[in-house]
Design an enzyme around this catalytic site. Sequence first.
Site, PDB file in Angstrom:
ATOM      1  N   HIS B  53      -9.077   5.208 -27.764  1.00  0.00           N
ATOM      2  CA  HIS B  53     -10.571   4.927 -28.423  1.00  0.00           C
ATOM      3  C   HIS B  53     -10.384   3.394 -28.723  1.00  0.00           C
ATOM      4  O   HIS B  53     -11.254   2.783 -28.660  1.00  0.00           O
ATOM      5  CB  HIS B  53     -10.756   5.675 -29.234  1.00  0.00           C
ATOM      6  CG  HIS B  53     -12.421   5.608 -29.456  1.00  0.00           C
ATOM      7  ND1 HIS B  53     -13.233   6.335 -28.974  1.00  0.00           N
ATOM      8  CD2 HIS B  53     -12.894   5.238 -30.703  1.00  0.00           C
ATOM      9  CE1 HIS B  53     -14.598   5.854 -29.437  1.00  0.00           C
ATOM     10  NE2 HIS B  53     -14.269   5.451 -30.460  1.00  0.00           N
ATOM     11  N   HIS B 100     -20.379   8.674 -27.769  1.00  0.00           N
ATOM     12  CA  HIS B 100     -20.067   9.431 -28.881  1.00  0.00           C
ATOM     13  C   HIS B 100     -20.242  10.857 -28.283  1.00  0.00           C
ATOM     14  O   HIS B 100     -20.702  11.581 -28.927  1.00  0.00           O
ATOM     15  CB  HIS B 100     -21.347   9.288 -29.836  1.00  0.00           C
ATOM     16  CG  HIS B 100     -20.933   9.245 -31.258  1.00  0.00           C
ATOM     17  ND1 HIS B 100     -21.074   9.817 -32.435  1.00  0.00           N
ATOM     18  CD2 HIS B 100     -19.698   8.411 -31.830  1.00  0.00           C
ATOM     19  CE1 HIS B 100     -20.566   9.310 -33.459  1.00  0.00           C
ATOM     20  NE2 HIS B 100     -19.567   8.676 -33.108  1.00  0.00           N
TER      21      HIS B 100
END
Lengths: 232, 743, 77
Positions: B53, B100
Amino acid sequence: MKAGVVVFPGSNCDHDCYHVLKHVIGAETVFLWHKDTDLQGVDLVVFPGGFSYGDYLRCGAIAKFSPIVSEVIKFAENGGHVLGICNGFQVLTESGLLPGALMRNRGLKFKCEYVNLRVDNSDTPYTNMYADGEVIRIPIAHADGNYYIDEEGMKELEENKQIVFRYCDENGTAEDDSNPNGSLGNIAGIINKKGNVLGMMPHPERCAEGVMETRDGYFLFESIAKFIGGCK
Amino acid sequence: MSVYEKFGFPEVTAEAAKGMGLSASEFEGVKKLLGRMPNYIELGVISSMYSEHCSYKSSRMHLAKFPTTAPWVVQGPGENAGIIEVDSEGLCVCFKVESHNHPSFIEPFQGAATGVGGILRDVFTMGARPVAAMNSLRFGKLDKPKNRQIFEGVVAGISHYGNCFGVPTVGGEVYFNSCYDGNPLVNAFALGVVQKENIYLAKAEGLGNPVIYVGAKTGRDGIHGATMASEEFNENSESKRPNVQIGDPFKEKLLLEACLELMKTDYIVGIQDMGAAGLTSSSFEMASKSGSGVRLDLDMVPMREKGMNPYEIMLSESQERMLMVAKKGYEDKVKAIFDKWDLDAVVIGEVTNDGYVRLFWDGEEVAALEAAPLADEAPKYNRPYARGEYMDELQRLPKVDAPSNLQKVLEDLLANETIASKRWVWNQYDHMVRVGTVQLPGSDAAVIRLNESEKGIAISSDCNSRFCLLNPYEGGKAAIAESARNVAVSGARPRAFTNCLNFGNPEKPDIMWQFVSAVEGMAEAAKVLETPAISGNVSLYNETEGKPIYPTPTIVMVGVFDDVTKRIGSYFTSMESAVYLIGENTGYIGGSEYLAAVHGYERGDAPEVDLEREKNIIDFMCDAADKRLVKAAHDVSEGGLAVALCEMCFGGDNVGVNVKLESGIRADALLFGENHGRVILEIDVNNAQVVTALAEKYNLPISKIGRTCSGLIEIANKSEKVISAKVSDLEKIWKNSIGDRMK
Amino acid sequence: MKAKVYVRLKNGVLDPQGQTIQSSIERMGYDFASEVRVGKVFEIEVKDDSCRKDLEKIASTMLANMIIEEYSIEFEA
């Protein structure tokens, strides 16, 4: 006309109201900070839409304890003009400047869309440029716009012609099908008995310019500007 | 006992490193880089920064293939968000899309809400006031209760956060496919406005300048969230629930106003949002970008819970927090602004010059890591990739019989959740606050007026993930081409895009091949269409129990209007107009919604994108819009020509259309095929010749296919009537389909 | 000790949240619940119960909207 737009923490239509009053209507316009007590000599106070204090207790419930609101209450009692839109309407009912209460929409969801409104009283400082019974299209955007008042209060509103806007269909019929939130009597906006304080859930500032879907909201601001006078 | 020992951290071992997501070789690399064993706090910091990430370790080398520059690009990838210039006076827009996905699966409402909060902070950290938000959402089909629950929660979460914050959520896209059953995608986009000279960057400069923490207090939210977002899901994922962050849009609204007020002064040097990996990534990024260093006194950080330790503070992902570097001596002035907005602002450290981020507790150093090597020498993998053997089978177009009743097929497609109106969704979003939304949701692109100017912005979010599955290269091209086409069809010139690359597990060669092919296709299209990538993010490991999502490179394209009153809507505006088609119907049905929904095949090679043709369409549309020649325009995509024609009739004014085609293609393929490069135009009959000539100038095929009429949708091919229905009947099906399923 | 202020809708005021929850209970297969009303509870850490009067003031002017809601106060050791 000099107008003041109140800014609470969490107000988010404050810039929109300021824009329309200042740039579209041409009124001298100022922001009024919630911690202040000076109304700066305005003729019209606008409580804008938004989520004052996050709407964390109840919509508009905490805003009424702001220093500025105490001043606005005095101002209204002395005949000053006050307009509450959406969250501003909730502040007006919570602070007792208007009767009734605004509860959670019956569909429970936030609802943002254009609705038809019937003008039921064009004899107010805010609606004198509309005609009685005229159908206008103005958007709503709220989760808590379900107007409630007890029977006695309702009778009083009716008798004094305090109901200014009702949700209706395109032909002006105000029935359950055209009621977006469950408001009693399809009520979308009311005025106080004295005729100087108007509260409404729909957002006239969102349709006050030619580039928008409609321009029907313009005439509300133009009405009050003409009534008070001294613009442009 | 030293302060560090007091915390009683576990011993640092390869096992502990693995628990934080570091592989054995990565752990070895860390030891080599440091020349010693990291302590527990340092290990936590490093493993967060090395997570997929934060480090983009699997994707970095391929992302370099995107074009990222153009004369109008002010800030390309690498900051919180990218920026392009809108006019010659320095008016700029700043935007980014970010995933998300994982948090939204675990807790749909809060996951989606904090996704919106994060992307808004990315934008206003740059000094821009957010004026529009959008979302690309993907769920499993609505017949499963679990999918309905996730869909309902995600939409409510976006509505909750965006509405309260006061940003209009002006549209987006929502797709439904069973490949998203265990992996919904929530990609949040925000766009803000900023003057070029007022842009702020993440900088930590000036020896001795104070580092100030502002916003919400730090709690134990989402510790190791960045690591969680880099793992495949399994049945234990639901038990990770305590990790989920809770959003507070009211606090963020205050943070926005306070930051923008502060940015008007000259009190601060740099500012950075605390997003994924919280204080870790913000402090290391600021220090490494400036080549300086930072000292942080972690015991000064405002804490929400008792007994938090440095490890937890560094890794907390509590929302609505910012880190800024002020000029020395201006601390009180900065604090006064935050005081006004009832927010905490605390000096927690200072800028140094030794290149290290040093963490202190009670005055004692508990961790020290050199910032730049950690940022620059994060692992970078050239993962092996290969076309999956199953691709041949997938790309083979099955033969299907033509249905006897095409009108029934049309009705089914209009009710199909991917095609049906998303009114149920955007009615829950405040899409009009800020009085800039001049094109309401439902058109090809959202159109925003900028401030008091005539300038405007068109935004469109697109990605047909089925095309990307069937042919990632063409699918990637198509995502760029369609989003650019949608922007152009609204009358704006596409200028730049941001992307969110959602894929499965990159350690599998076939998934990595999807990724590489899609990126290459996108890069090729972006070059030809002159739309560079200016920001974006990558979300990998979108797999549940080994089942990956379809490759989903979401594109959000932004275009510019010099005069926003020249925008073009996608609904027919009046009766007795001429209806023209730009481009050709090829009748190719591979990868179409029709083939999937009616025949049950998600098969066939994806339709090819002719990029020259797409470029010409863009130029033509911009020219035609500028001359105000077009009354309405709509691109042909999911559901093909017939669905596109219907959608143009659903503007609420009961304008219908009467279309006569002269084609030898089988009727079902003619109506529902999804080949690219097509736009339907509504033209005033008096402008017909001018428009035809203009199309020819741009080398585009154009044909008159019918005219608008009152209340009926009629489509005939070679005198055979194939569709004949009332606008109101079809509109009802299309409009209510999703709302009815969600009752 | 802890003061608990309960705020609920007055009888007779429509409660759409309550109705929705009630129908969900029915959908879960239970048939004993005939009416659900949604309220709020505020837990306030206090020294002793001498603050009752002040709490009543707070409850009636802020925590509850007396047009549609009512409140009650309890103290818990």
